[in-house]
Design an enzyme around this catalytic site. Structure first.
Site, PDB file in Angstrom:
ATOM      1  N   VAL A 306       0.827  -1.127   0.127  1.00 32.10           N
ATOM      2  CA  VAL A 306       0.079   0.033  -0.283  1.00 32.10           C
ATOM      3  C   VAL A 306       0.868   1.324  -0.064  1.00 32.10           C
ATOM      4  O   VAL A 306       0.488   2.275  -0.621  1.00 32.10           O
ATOM      5  CB  VAL A 306      -0.847   0.044   1.172  1.00 32.10           C
ATOM      6  CG1 VAL A 306      -1.828   1.353   1.011  1.00 32.10           C
ATOM      7  CG2 VAL A 306      -1.883  -1.332   1.049  1.00 32.10           C
ATOM      8  N   ALA A 307       1.983   1.172   0.792  1.00 28.94           N
ATOM      9  CA  ALA A 307       2.984   2.305   0.908  1.00 28.94           C
ATOM     10  C   ALA A 307       3.512   2.615  -0.420  1.00 28.94           C
ATOM     11  O   ALA A 307       3.720   3.911  -0.695  1.00 28.94           O
ATOM     12  CB  ALA A 307       3.898   2.106   1.946  1.00 28.94           C
ATOM     13  N   GLU A 311      -1.125   7.005  -4.327  1.00 32.11           N
ATOM     14  CA  GLU A 311      -2.363   6.981  -4.584  1.00 32.11           C
ATOM     15  C   GLU A 311      -2.972   8.478  -4.774  1.00 32.11           C
ATOM     16  O   GLU A 311      -3.584   8.523  -5.787  1.00 32.11           O
ATOM     17  CB  GLU A 311      -3.226   6.545  -3.171  1.00 32.11           C
ATOM     18  CG  GLU A 311      -3.157   5.090  -3.036  1.00 32.11           C
ATOM     19  CD  GLU A 311      -2.175   4.444  -2.139  1.00 32.11           C
ATOM     20  OE1 GLU A 311      -1.249   5.482  -1.864  1.00 32.11           O
ATOM     21  OE2 GLU A 311      -2.296   3.442  -1.830  1.00 32.11           O
ATOM     22  N   ASP A 353       5.464  32.932 -38.291  1.00 27.88           N
ATOM     23  CA  ASP A 353       5.217  33.876 -39.604  1.00 27.88           C
ATOM     24  C   ASP A 353       5.470  35.176 -39.151  1.00 27.88           C
ATOM     25  O   ASP A 353       5.405  35.656 -38.106  1.00 27.88           O
ATOM     26  CB  ASP A 353       3.656  33.655 -39.800  1.00 27.88           C
ATOM     27  CG  ASP A 353       3.243  32.256 -40.601  1.00 27.88           C
ATOM     28  OD1 ASP A 353       4.106  31.752 -41.089  1.00 27.88           O
ATOM     29  OD2 ASP A 353       2.178  32.065 -40.515  1.00 27.88           O
ATOM     30  N   ASP A 683      -1.066  29.728 -40.875  1.00 25.05           N
ATOM     31  CA  ASP A 683      -2.616  30.195 -41.135  1.00 25.05           C
ATOM     32  C   ASP A 683      -3.420  29.573 -41.889  1.00 25.05           C
ATOM     33  O   ASP A 683      -4.447  29.436 -42.120  1.00 25.05           O
ATOM     34  CB  ASP A 683      -2.503  31.613 -40.898  1.00 25.05           C
ATOM     35  CG  ASP A 683      -1.625  32.098 -41.911  1.00 25.05           C
ATOM     36  OD1 ASP A 683      -1.170  31.579 -42.709  1.00 25.05           O
ATOM     37  OD2 ASP A 683      -1.448  33.510 -41.882  1.00 25.05           O
ATOM     38  N   ASP A 687      -0.499  25.242 -44.875  1.00 26.70           N
ATOM     39  CA  ASP A 687       0.444  25.188 -43.717  1.00 26.70           C
ATOM     40  C   ASP A 687       0.062  23.775 -42.814  1.00 26.70           C
ATOM     41  O   ASP A 687       0.970  23.699 -42.076  1.00 26.70           O
ATOM     42  CB  ASP A 687       0.212  26.369 -42.822  1.00 26.70           C
ATOM     43  CG  ASP A 687       0.774  27.624 -43.570  1.00 26.70           C
ATOM     44  OD1 ASP A 687       1.529  27.519 -44.289  1.00 26.70           O
ATOM     45  OD2 ASP A 687       0.486  28.759 -42.959  1.00 26.70           O
ATOM     46  N   ASN A 749       7.066   8.158  -0.268  1.00 26.70           N
ATOM     47  CA  ASN A 749       6.735   6.731  -0.517  1.00 26.70           C
ATOM     48  C   ASN A 749       8.059   5.773  -0.019  1.00 26.70           C
ATOM     49  O   ASN A 749       7.903   4.725   0.619  1.00 26.70           O
ATOM     50  CB  ASN A 749       6.357   6.365  -1.727  1.00 26.70           C
ATOM     51  CG  ASN A 749       4.585   6.954  -1.808  1.00 26.70           C
ATOM     52  OD1 ASN A 749       4.205   7.851  -1.409  1.00 26.70           O
ATOM     53  ND2 ASN A 749       4.076   6.296  -2.653  1.00 26.70           N
ATOM     54  N   GLU A 752       8.522   5.666   3.487  1.00 25.61           N
ATOM     55  CA  GLU A 752       7.838   4.756   4.317  1.00 25.61           C
ATOM     56  C   GLU A 752       7.833   3.172   4.148  1.00 25.61           C
ATOM     57  O   GLU A 752       8.199   2.468   5.031  1.00 25.61           O
ATOM     58  CB  GLU A 752       6.239   4.917   3.489  1.00 25.61           C
ATOM     59  CG  GLU A 752       5.456   6.352   3.918  1.00 25.61           C
ATOM     60  CD  GLU A 752       4.328   6.554   3.009  1.00 25.61           C
ATOM     61  OE1 GLU A 752       3.813   5.578   2.642  1.00 25.61           O
ATOM     62  OE2 GLU A 752       4.007   7.771   3.004  1.00 25.61           O
ATOM     63  N   ASN A 778      -0.621   8.771   2.260  1.00 24.96           N
ATOM     64  CA  ASN A 778      -0.600   9.209   0.831  1.00 24.96           C
ATOM     65  C   ASN A 778      -1.496   9.890   0.275  1.00 24.96           C
ATOM     66  O   ASN A 778      -1.259  10.676  -0.669  1.00 24.96           O
ATOM     67  CB  ASN A 778      -0.678   7.987   0.066  1.00 24.96           C
ATOM     68  CG  ASN A 778       0.831   6.969   0.466  1.00 24.96           C
ATOM     69  OD1 ASN A 778       1.553   7.601   1.124  1.00 24.96           O
ATOM     70  ND2 ASN A 778       0.826   5.544  -0.069  1.00 24.96           N
ATOM     71  N   THR A 781      -1.966  13.362   3.757  1.00 21.30           N
ATOM     72  CA  THR A 781      -1.081  14.349   4.644  1.00 21.30           C
ATOM     73  C   THR A 781       0.076  14.571   3.236  1.00 21.30           C
ATOM     74  O   THR A 781       0.629  15.737   3.350  1.00 21.30           O
ATOM     75  CB  THR A 781      -0.478  13.686   5.714  1.00 21.30           C
ATOM     76  OG1 THR A 781       0.039  12.308   5.445  1.00 21.30           O
ATOM     77  CG2 THR A 781      -1.312  13.784   6.797  1.00 21.30           C
ATOM     78  N   ASP A 782       0.065  13.687   2.451  1.00 21.40           N
ATOM     79  CA  ASP A 782       0.773  13.882   1.075  1.00 21.40           C
ATOM     80  C   ASP A 782       0.249  14.555  -0.190  1.00 21.40           C
ATOM     81  O   ASP A 782       0.742  15.565  -0.662  1.00 21.40           O
ATOM     82  CB  ASP A 782       1.483  12.791   0.263  1.00 21.40           C
ATOM     83  CG  ASP A 782       2.652  12.328   1.456  1.00 21.40           C
ATOM     84  OD1 ASP A 782       2.949  12.648   2.489  1.00 21.40           O
ATOM     85  OD2 ASP A 782       3.105  11.128   0.958  1.00 21.40           O
TER      86      ASP A 782
HETATM   87  P1  ATP Z   1       3.577  35.583 -43.569  1.00 23.91           P
HETATM   88  O1  ATP Z   1       4.121  34.339 -44.369  1.00 23.91           O
HETATM   89  O2  ATP Z   1       4.536  36.178 -42.898  1.00 23.91           O
HETATM   90  O3  ATP Z   1       2.279  35.572 -43.045  1.00 23.91           O
HETATM   91  P2  ATP Z   1       2.996  36.951 -46.221  1.00 23.91           P
HETATM   92  O4  ATP Z   1       1.785  37.591 -45.528  1.00 23.91           O
HETATM   93  O5  ATP Z   1       3.746  37.942 -46.737  1.00 23.91           O
HETATM   94  O6  ATP Z   1       3.877  36.537 -44.850  1.00 23.91           O
HETATM   95  P3  ATP Z   1       1.556  35.148 -47.862  1.00 23.91           P
HETATM   96  O7  ATP Z   1       0.372  35.721 -47.267  1.00 23.91           O
HETATM   97  O8  ATP Z   1       1.873  33.827 -48.154  1.00 23.91           O
HETATM   98  O9  ATP Z   1       2.687  35.717 -46.733  1.00 23.91           O
HETATM   99  O10 ATP Z   1       1.847  36.306 -49.097  1.00 23.91           O
HETATM  100  C1  ATP Z   1       2.959  36.059 -49.848  1.00 23.91           C
HETATM  101  C2  ATP Z   1       3.102  36.985 -50.848  1.00 23.91           C
HETATM  102  O11 ATP Z   1       1.733  37.013 -51.667  1.00 23.91           O
HETATM  103  C3  ATP Z   1       3.107  38.549 -50.285  1.00 23.91           C
HETATM  104  O12 ATP Z   1       4.402  39.074 -49.764  1.00 23.91           O
HETATM  105  C4  ATP Z   1       2.661  39.337 -51.161  1.00 23.91           C
HETATM  106  O13 ATP Z   1       3.747  39.707 -52.187  1.00 23.91           O
HETATM  107  C5  ATP Z   1       1.625  38.284 -52.058  1.00 23.91           C
HETATM  108  N1  ATP Z   1       0.219  38.787 -51.520  1.00 23.91           N
HETATM  109  C6  ATP Z   1       0.000  38.597 -50.346  1.00 23.91           C
HETATM  110  N2  ATP Z   1      -1.419  39.018 -50.039  1.00 23.91           N
HETATM  111  C7  ATP Z   1      -1.831  39.034 -51.220  1.00 23.91           C
HETATM  112  C8  ATP Z   1      -3.142  39.284 -52.042  1.00 23.91           C
HETATM  113  N3  ATP Z   1      -4.143  39.464 -51.247  1.00 23.91           N
HETATM  114  N4  ATP Z   1      -3.112  39.458 -53.229  1.00 23.91           N
HETATM  115  C9  ATP Z   1      -2.026  39.461 -54.056  1.00 23.91           C
HETATM  116  N5  ATP Z   1      -0.864  39.005 -53.666  1.00 23.91           N
HETATM  117  C10 ATP Z   1      -0.951  38.798 -52.133  1.00 23.91           C
END
Ligand code: ATP
Length: 953
Positions: A306-307, A311, A353, A683, A687, A749, A752, A778, A781-782
């Site tokens: 048990v010790a 637990e 980014d 984003d 990616d 433990n 103990e 266990n 108190t622990d």
């Molecule tokens: P990060 O990767 O740091 O977010 P970022 O925004 O520049 O940078 P992307 O969004 O991939 O990366 O854009 C890449 C490139 O595309 C930009 O540097 C720009 O030259 C061009 N770009 C970005 N947005 C537009 C858009 N709405 N229309 C046309 N070209 C664009």
């Protein structure tokens, strides 16, 4: 027809014409629904939510709690102890006043309690994670009441007009009204990984399979490319996904590496204790030269078993992780996968980014450059459309200059965002880069709506991070004036649009757009683009970029026809250059300090951006991520490198520019091959693989696509780099605290077990502690002080030391030896006390109960642990150097636990139940005196380490 009369049979939306579908749902493609209609429909159809289901059943979760070797051992102990009691009871050998089966019942109660606690915590964790998921649930762009707005996915109703774009997770089922290059990945529904091309115009036969209904989109699927306007047809449980709702929405609750290690630890402890039991039993038999003391040896064995089981540990770990996620969410880091809490502290490299994470993502155009020579400065702040255009510091009227006008028209026409006045402020819906362009144009009274009707968009080649450009194809509206047919656009732009019925505007990375140009627009006409002009423009691009500006290039091309889908390579050629626009995206003010903190903590920040190398370098040096002289690796160079070459360079480069998402994956892999523990932000849809591959995949809460969030371990609610660093710090604190209470609990433990084993070996009659008393120690108190140690605030140097490997053993860095050392010291102190107490209570003339020595051992074991809890709050700082009130929980736990322990000795009913004995004040003081030695020892250890110049971590 009102929506309430939506026919039941309207399920075959794919076999209906768009108009018919709109009519059935009483909706309008341009204006959407009115607030009243939405209200009514919400009442009728309910929120657009899937009912939670799936995952393990409650019984399964409960049963899973008992699949743990330590609990199984406890159950075995309870059974054996029950059998012993039964035998004693049958043969009338019970001591007077003794309740039979007390230990069995207590152990079983603990086993059940542990199971229930585990169950409650797991279900709670699942619920909490589900709630967190909801928090991260995306907003949906809709047209309502003639306006484009964003609403929470659960507020969608049938008849809503939903706008989709690449990266969005579709929030409801719908009939496509308009689509441009729309590709949707429907694997969530059909299991098919390949994205499906979708189209609006089709009307399909009724019997078409789900996977072939290319004029519909379904909830839970992901838009990989293109844009679309969709009429919501079904929401909530009525969607295709709702029908099979068991599969999604189940929450990921994988065991964390720590929980896995705890299972291993359980195995080690159980095996270790069995070996020790064997030694004690065999030693005891040899000592007694027979089996005369078998009963006593069995009792000792049971107590030891048990010790050895900690637990209270599983509960403390769960609570610590849960508290960790809560603290992180308060700092805007939303944990999606529990292991991330403890592994965050091990991050060695953060790949971030640029746009939005290191910078504010609030773009303001600072300068434009038309044709091949005219550089204008633009004034104004934020998205407010007021400001001037200055040429050589002289104000100009943009509408008098066709070159500027053409560029500004391109800005608004080749644009998917919306600039709106919200209350007193101007805000954008959509991409801030494009928002800045709308503000810029509005400063010269070029409004998007107006130009959209003069040059309505008929097709487009959408933006992607790989292409780094986009194009919009517009029809040039003809207006009949008398006998002549003229274009409705400004006469000043006649040279631009007169020749053909369509015009394409392109914008994107200047090198790429310029690379596709063969002519240049000089304000009144297009002429051939010379090499000199080309270098002149690129030089201007570099000048703007090295000031940290994000630069876009613009071009156009008259077209005789609407290009078919997928023909971008053919059509985005032979363009006519218009000019450059440079916008400032100021670094986030807090990032500089966060980068500095990273450096001190041995974490290397890396910038990975799609932007120009000079822009990237200017911002990276400004923030301290890199130095002026540092090498920048571009996507093109990276493309040419083999994996080995990349691996050789990856530790030297802190800026990657003009990269495409697939490069991110290679960078993570190269870093990982070099043994780095990588956090990576992202984003976009593309990616996702890099986010998945990274040790900690991070998605952006605000700008991130749903797909990237789905792939991530953590979501940044504020998209901020500083939040990553804050979460890393929390991760370190959580891990340090976990190690701290493991040291604390297991050290105790071991103490103990050794004390119990020693009793028969040094020839004292009987077992000093009953299983019930051990459970008390266990758990209570622990357990209480351990919980309090879990919320210990960070040590001042937590971000001043390098990260530790996530793969290190839980016993690494002296934890194992500490446990054994402290366990032995603890045992020596208690055995010394035990020896003294035994002699004292067996001395002739002793007045009290001769078994009181056992209670002295019990009390010493408990109170010594209080000293341990206070001393272990810091690894290096002496207790007198720390603020005793900085963790009030420890102070509270120590006081409460001591009082409880004294109650066990001095409150008669408790004394009877726990089988303790009354202690005289002198005896109690002696126990306290021996206990204090534990505290003194640990403090001396710290002092000794400090004198030796060593730091324990
Ligand atoms: P990060 O990767 O740091 O977010 P970022 O925004 O520049 O940078 P992307 O969004 O991939 O990366 O854009 C890449 C490139 O595309 C930009 O540097 C720009 O030259 C061009 N770009 C970005 N947005 C537009 C858009 N709405 N229309 C046309 N070209 C664009």
């Amino acid at each position: 027809m009102s929506a309430n009369s939506l026919p039941e049979g309207a399920a075959n939306w794919h076999s209906l014409e768009v108009e018919r579908a709109l009519k059935l749902l009483n909706s309008n493609a341009d204006s959407g629904l009115t607030p009243q209609e939405i209200e009514q429909r919400l009442q009728k159809y309910g929120p657009n939510e899937l009912e939670e289901s799936g995952g393990r059943s409650p019984w399964e979760i409960l049963l899973d709690q008992f699949k743990n070797i330590m609990l199984l051992m406890l159950i075995a102990v309870a059974l054996i102890s029950g059998i012993l009691d039964l035998m004693a009871w049958r043969s009338g050998n019970l001591k007077p006043g003794e309740v039979p089966f007390k230990d069995t019942i207590a152990i079983m109660a603990i086993v059940i309690l542990n199971g229930v606690l585990g169950y409650v915590q797991e279900s709670r964790a699942e619920k909490a994670l589900a709630a967190l998921k909801k928090l991260a649930s995306p907003l949906v762009r809709v047209i309502r009441n003639r306006q484009v707005i964003e609403v929470a996915g659960k507020e969608l109703v049938p008849g809503d007009m939903m706008l989709l774009e690449a990266g969005v997770q579709v929030a409801a089922d719908g009939r496509i009204i308009e689509a441009s290059n729309l590709q949707v990945r429907e694997s969530a529904l059909t299991g098919e990984a390949e994205a499906v091309n979708k189209q609006a115009s089709m009307v399909l036969p009724e019997e078409t399979d789900l996977g072939d209904r290319i004029n519909l989109v379904f909830q839970g699927t992901e838009v990989v490319q293109g844009r679309s306007k969709v009429l919501v047809t079904n929401t909530g449980m009525k969607t295709e996904l709702g029908k099979i709702a068991t599969m999604l929405q189940s929450v990921e609750s994988e065991p964390t590496p720590l929980q896995q290690r705890m299972t291993q630890l359980g195995n080690v402890l159980v095996t270790g204790s069995l070996i020790l039991v064997a030694i004690v039993v065999i030693g005891g038999i040899i000592q007694a030269r027979g089996f005369s003391n078998l009963q006593e040896l069995l009792e000792v064995s049971l107590s030891m078993a048990v010790a050895v089981v900690p637990e209270g540990l599983p509960a403390v770990i769960t609570v610590t992780l849960a508290l960790g996620t809560q603290r992180m969410v308060r700092r805007n880091a939303l944990i999606r996968k529990l292991p991330a809490v403890e592994t965050l502290g091990s991050v060695t490299t953060i790949c971030s980014d640029k746009t939005g994470t290191l910078t504010q993502n609030k773009m303001v155009v600072q300068s434009i450059y038309t044709g091949d020579r005219h550089a204008f400065r633009v004034t104004g702040e934020g998205y407010t459309p007021t400001g001037d255009f200055l040429l050589n510091e002289q104000k100009i009227s943009a509408d008098e200059r066709p070159d500027v006008l053409a560029l500004l028209v391109a800005c608004v026409v080749c644009n998917d965002s919306v600039l709106q006045k919200q209350n007193a402020d101007w805000a954008i819906i959509g991409d801030p880069t494009e928002g800045a362009l709308l503000t810029l144009a509005a400063k010269a009274s070029i409004e998007k709506d107006q130009w959209n009707s003069k040059l309505p968009r008929v097709a487009e080649f959408p933006f992607s991070s790989e292409r780094k450009r986009m194009s919009a194809i517009c029809r040039v509206e003809q207006v009949a004036t008398g006998e002549q047919s003229l274009t409705s656009v400004d006469p000043a732009l006649a040279g631009l649009v007169a020749s053909e019925p369509y015009i394409m505007f392109s914008k994107g990375s200047p090198e790429i757009v310029l690379g596709r140009c063969t002519q240049i627009y000089l304000g009144d006409r297009a002429v051939s683009l010379t090499e000199e002009q080309r270098s002149q423009i690129l030089a201007e691009n570099d000048t703007m970029a090295s000031k940290g500006l994000r630069v876009l290039g613009f071009a156009y091309k008259p077209l005789a026809e609407i290009p078919p889908e997928g023909s971008e390579e053919t059509y985005e050629q032979d363009l006519i250059w218009l000019g450059l626009v440079g916008m400032l995206d100021a670094p986030r003010p807090e990032v500089r300090a966060a980068v500095q903190e990273c450096r001190e903590a041995g974490i290397r920040p890396i910038m990975i951006t799609g932007d120009h190398q000079l822009t990237a370098r200017a911002i990276a040096t400004n923030l301290g991520i890199a130095q002026e002289s540092d090498r920048v690796l571009t996507g093109q160079e990276l493309q040419r490198m083999s994996d080995q070459e990349l691996e050789q360079n990856v530790d030297l480069v802190s800026i990657y520019a003009r990269v495409a998402p697939e490069h991110k994956l290679r960078i993570v892999q190269a870093l990982q091959r070099r043994g780095r523990f990588v956090a990576m932000t992202g984003d976009g849809v593309n990616d996702a693989p890099a986010i998945k591959q990274a040790d900690i995949g991070i998605a952006m809460g605000i700008t991130g696509t749903d797909v990237s969030k789905e792939a991530s371990d953590m979501v940044l609610l504020d998209d901020n780099f500083a939040t990553i660093v804050a979460a890393t710090k929390e991760g370190r604190v959580v891990y340090t605290n976990i190690r701290r209470f493991i040291k604390y609990i297991l050290g105790s433990n071991i103490g103990e077990v050794l004390t119990i084993a020693a009793a028969p070996l040094i020839g004292l009659g009987g077992v000093p502690l009953t299983p019930l008393q051990i459970l008390w120690m266990n758990l209570v108190t622990d357990g209480l002080p351990a919980l309090a140690l879990a919320v210990e605030p960070p040590e001042p140097d937590v971000m001043k030391r390098p990260p530790f490997s996530p793969r290190e053993s839980i016993f690494a860095r002296g934890l194992g030896s500490y446990m054994i050392r402290i366990g032995i010291i603890f045992a020596i102190i208690t055995i010394a006390l035990m020896w003294w107490a035994y002699s004292h209570t067996h001395a002739p003339g002793y007045q009290g109960d001769r078994d009181a020595w056992k209670t002295m051992v019990f009390t010493t074991l408990c109170i010594a642990q209080m000293g341990h809890a206070i001393a272990i709050r810091s690894n290096n700082r002496l207790t007198i150097e720390m603020n005793p009130f900085s963790n009030l929980f420890v102070l509270g736990a120590v006081v409460v636990t001591t009082i409880l322990q004294l109650m066990l000795v001095y409150v008669p009913p408790l004394r009877d139940f726990f089988g303790t004995h009354w202690l005289s004040p002198t005896e109690l003081w002696i126990c306290i005196g021996f206990s204090a030695l534990m505290f003194v020892w640990i403090e001396l250890e710290k002092l000794f380490l400090r004198l030796m110049g060593k730091k324990s971590v």
